[in-house]
Design an enzyme around this catalytic site. Structure first.
Site, PDB file in Angstrom:
ATOM      1  N   GLY A  70       0.815  -1.216   0.000  1.00  0.00           N
ATOM      2  CA  GLY A  70       0.000   0.000   0.000  1.00  0.00           C
ATOM      3  C   GLY A  70       0.846   1.263   0.000  1.00  0.00           C
ATOM      4  O   GLY A  70       0.536   2.226  -0.707  1.00  0.00           O
ATOM      5  N   SER A  71       1.919   1.277   0.768  1.00  0.00           N
ATOM      6  CA  SER A  71       2.748   2.486   0.864  1.00  0.00           C
ATOM      7  C   SER A  71       3.328   2.847  -0.494  1.00  0.00           C
ATOM      8  O   SER A  71       3.300   4.010  -0.914  1.00  0.00           O
ATOM      9  CB  SER A  71       3.890   2.283   1.858  1.00  0.00           C
ATOM     10  OG  SER A  71       3.382   1.951   3.128  1.00  0.00           O
ATOM     11  N   ASN A 151      -7.853   3.821   8.733  1.00  0.00           N
ATOM     12  CA  ASN A 151      -7.292   2.631   9.375  1.00  0.00           C
ATOM     13  C   ASN A 151      -7.431   2.651  10.895  1.00  0.00           C
ATOM     14  O   ASN A 151      -7.366   1.608  11.525  1.00  0.00           O
ATOM     15  CB  ASN A 151      -5.827   2.445   8.976  1.00  0.00           C
ATOM     16  CG  ASN A 151      -5.031   3.715   9.073  1.00  0.00           C
ATOM     17  OD1 ASN A 151      -5.383   4.736   8.485  1.00  0.00           O
ATOM     18  ND2 ASN A 151      -3.954   3.683   9.826  1.00  0.00           N
ATOM     19  N   GLN A 179      -7.674  -0.113   3.460  1.00  0.00           N
ATOM     20  CA  GLN A 179      -8.554  -0.723   4.464  1.00  0.00           C
ATOM     21  C   GLN A 179      -9.878  -1.195   3.862  1.00  0.00           C
ATOM     22  O   GLN A 179     -10.646  -1.889   4.526  1.00  0.00           O
ATOM     23  CB  GLN A 179      -8.846   0.275   5.591  1.00  0.00           C
ATOM     24  CG  GLN A 179      -7.656   0.576   6.476  1.00  0.00           C
ATOM     25  CD  GLN A 179      -7.261  -0.599   7.360  1.00  0.00           C
ATOM     26  OE1 GLN A 179      -8.088  -1.431   7.733  1.00  0.00           O
ATOM     27  NE2 GLN A 179      -5.986  -0.676   7.699  1.00  0.00           N
ATOM     28  N   SER A 199      -3.461  -3.171  -0.602  1.00  0.00           N
ATOM     29  CA  SER A 199      -2.382  -3.968  -0.033  1.00  0.00           C
ATOM     30  C   SER A 199      -2.902  -5.339   0.373  1.00  0.00           C
ATOM     31  O   SER A 199      -3.903  -5.452   1.079  1.00  0.00           O
ATOM     32  CB  SER A 199      -1.809  -3.237   1.182  1.00  0.00           C
ATOM     33  OG  SER A 199      -0.847  -4.050   1.810  1.00  0.00           O
ATOM     34  N   HIS A 201      -1.884  -7.688   2.431  1.00  0.00           N
ATOM     35  CA  HIS A 201      -1.886  -8.213   3.814  1.00  0.00           C
ATOM     36  C   HIS A 201      -3.020  -7.649   4.666  1.00  0.00           C
ATOM     37  O   HIS A 201      -3.185  -8.044   5.817  1.00  0.00           O
ATOM     38  CB  HIS A 201      -0.518  -8.023   4.482  1.00  0.00           C
ATOM     39  CG  HIS A 201      -0.200  -6.645   4.963  1.00  0.00           C
ATOM     40  ND1 HIS A 201      -0.285  -6.290   6.285  1.00  0.00           N
ATOM     41  CD2 HIS A 201       0.220  -5.543   4.305  1.00  0.00           C
ATOM     42  CE1 HIS A 201       0.094  -5.019   6.420  1.00  0.00           C
ATOM     43  NE2 HIS A 201       0.392  -4.550   5.239  1.00  0.00           N
ATOM     44  N   THR A 237      11.796  -7.634 -11.069  1.00  0.00           N
ATOM     45  CA  THR A 237      11.136  -8.910 -11.365  1.00  0.00           C
ATOM     46  C   THR A 237       9.937  -9.091 -10.440  1.00  0.00           C
ATOM     47  O   THR A 237      10.034  -8.892  -9.229  1.00  0.00           O
ATOM     48  CB  THR A 237      12.139 -10.066 -11.181  1.00  0.00           C
ATOM     49  OG1 THR A 237      13.258  -9.792 -12.024  1.00  0.00           O
ATOM     50  CG2 THR A 237      11.514 -11.398 -11.555  1.00  0.00           C
ATOM     51  N   CYS A 324       4.277   4.956  19.073  1.00  0.00           N
ATOM     52  CA  CYS A 324       5.536   5.219  19.744  1.00  0.00           C
ATOM     53  C   CYS A 324       6.547   5.659  18.703  1.00  0.00           C
ATOM     54  O   CYS A 324       7.144   4.851  18.015  1.00  0.00           O
ATOM     55  CB  CYS A 324       6.021   3.973  20.454  1.00  0.00           C
ATOM     56  SG  CYS A 324       7.380   4.289  21.562  1.00  0.00           S
TER      57      CYS A 324
HETATM   58  C1  LIG Z   1      -1.621  -0.615   6.003  1.00  0.00           C
HETATM   59  C2  LIG Z   1      -1.966   0.646   5.310  1.00  0.00           C
HETATM   60  C3  LIG Z   1      -1.099   1.228   4.370  1.00  0.00           C
HETATM   61  C4  LIG Z   1       0.267   0.660   4.092  1.00  0.00           C
HETATM   62  O1  LIG Z   1       0.220  -0.545   3.410  1.00  0.00           O
HETATM   63  P1  LIG Z   1       1.544  -1.478   3.376  1.00  0.00           P
HETATM   64  O2  LIG Z   1       1.198  -2.570   2.451  1.00  0.00           O
HETATM   65  O3  LIG Z   1       1.750  -1.937   4.778  1.00  0.00           O
HETATM   66  O4  LIG Z   1       2.645  -0.610   2.873  1.00  0.00           O
HETATM   67  C5  LIG Z   1      -1.503   2.369   3.723  1.00  0.00           C
HETATM   68  N1  LIG Z   1      -2.699   2.918   3.964  1.00  0.00           N
HETATM   69  C6  LIG Z   1      -3.575   2.401   4.850  1.00  0.00           C
HETATM   70  C7  LIG Z   1      -4.891   3.047   5.060  1.00  0.00           C
HETATM   71  C8  LIG Z   1      -3.231   1.251   5.564  1.00  0.00           C
HETATM   72  O5  LIG Z   1      -4.082   0.748   6.441  1.00  0.00           O
END
Ligand SMILES: *Cc1c(COP(=O)(O)O)cnc(C)c1O
Length: 396
Positions: A70-71, A151, A179, A199, A201, A237, A324
């Protein structure tokens, strides 16, 4: 009892995703760019995954670029619209105060490089106002980027309406839907979305893989230069096993979405009702316009970290409203954005539940949080000051 209630941070990989990933590693280890059969078989699998993913959000396969998550997708979307905008003399970007740091930190960087950023307020309920968005659009606005669902507090923005306003004014609209994808129905055409980040995960796929949707006609700017993978827009790749697993996870999430959400949101509301009984507490974010699995509460007079550690001892994995950073506990920018004062934001708890949550687990969560909050308050000097009237109670 062990309960994982931090699905907004990451999710457990589904069996379907693990299977697809192992299949990719075992059988399709060729390089999709190679011209011989082993490579071309891998390429076929890659394109199959692209088609499956595109179908879920009503995009065409050519509009999907695979990324490391996602980032990266967020960064590429912002860089693309910023550089393309600059060529036309457009250097103004509109976003919101409670975006993910992948957006906010990139916006900071763009600001240092001559872009002007307007952050819309998200108000008490965690939702932007459409008239404020429309009023903020200028002649030189090149991008509106607003997340689909937050999120931390789970609030859902009126994406189709935002998209419509952007279309009307000829401004690109990007949404961080990390999300939302796999959890809420998304239709990039009906919702007038130009670019979207996702993303794996966050929907039971593997970590380190995601995608960027960019509407046909948008010329993407590269974050990563190199080979001609992903039509030359993202070198390196391809992570084929990860991509295959992402497609399998998304397909499954989309198929069971309606059924899952009915169950999850019923339990969510049950937990919200239970936690609302705690005195001097408040739900963060709109009660109905929120992700099915998100519960976020502030409790006056205590610290989120304390809640987390004690819940962990009870077998519950959750998250707090502070991050943190550099050794200091900063309250969440999201909670500050919806008007929670510093002290109150500190005492916050996010529970993000998944489809395997049961009513019995919900009862255990409610009971545990009540116990933990009462326990922490029993020796909190801040709570004592509040109850003795030395400090003003905010949450009635
Ligand atoms: C988790 C998250 C990201 C980042 O995604 P990654 O795959 O961990 O880089 C970006 N935006 C939102 C809203 C997220 O919850």
């Amino acid at each position: 009892m062990q309960i994982y209630a931090d699905n907004a941070a990451t999710t457990k990989m589904s069996e379907a995703a693990i299977e697809a990933m192992t299949e990719g590693m075992r059988n399709w280890w060729g390089n999709p760019s190679s011209l011989y059969t082993i490579g071309q078989k891998a390429k076929e699998k890659l394109e199959e995954a692209r088609e499956e993913i595109a179908a879920v959000i009503n995009a065409s396969p050519r509009e999907i670029i695979f990324t490391s998550g996602g980032s990266e997708a967020d960064n590429q979307a912002l860089l693309t619209t910023a550089l393309n905008g600059k060529k036309q003399g457009k250097t103004h970007i509109i976003s919101s105060a409670f975006e993910h740091h992948a957006i906010l930190h990139m916006l900071n960087k763009l600001e240092k490089n001559g872009f002007e950023i307007t952050l819309l307020p998200v108000h008490d309920n965690g939702i932007i106002m459409l008239d404020e968005l429309e009023a903020a659009i200028r002649e030189d606005t090149c991008l509106v980027t607003i997340m689909t669902a937050n999120n931390e507090i789970g609030t859902i923005q009126p994406i189709a309406e935002i998209g419509e306003i952007c279309r009307k004014h000829g401004v690109f609209f990007h949404t961080d839907a990390v999300q939302a994808v796999g959890h809420l129905p998304i239709d990039v055409k009906a919702q007038h979305i130009d670019m979207l980040s996702a993303s794996a995960h966050k929907f039971h796929g593997p970590k380190g893989v995601g995608f960027l949707y960019a509407r046909k006609g948008i010329v993407l700017q590269n974050l990563i230069e190199g080979g001609a993978q992903e039509r030359g827009k993202r070198a390196g790749t391809e992570n084929l096993p990860g991509i295959m697993a992402m497609a399998a996870a998304l397909k499954e999430a989309a198929t069971s979405m309606e059924q899952n959400n009915a169950h999850i949101s019923a339990i969510r509301d049950y937990i919200i009702k239970g936690l609302s009984e705690i005195p001097h507490s408040a739900l963060n974010g709109d009660a109905s316009q929120r992700l099915p699995g998100n519960v976020n509460f502030s409790f006056e007079g205590i610290e989120g970290e304390g809640i987390l550690l004690l819940l962990d001892q009870k077998g519950i994995s959750a998250s707090s409203g502070s991050a943190c950073t550099s050794g200091a506990l900063d309250p969440s920018h999201v909670l500050l954005a919806i008007g929670r004062i510093h002290d109150v934001a500190h005492g916050s708890l996010r529970l993000s539940i998944g489809e395997d949550i049961t009513r019995e687990q919900a009862d255990y969560i409610i009971g545990s949080v009540k116990e933990v909050v009462a326990h922490l308050r029993s020796f909190s000097p801040v709570w004592r000051d509040l109850t003795e009237g030395k400090k003003q109670i905010i949450l009635k």
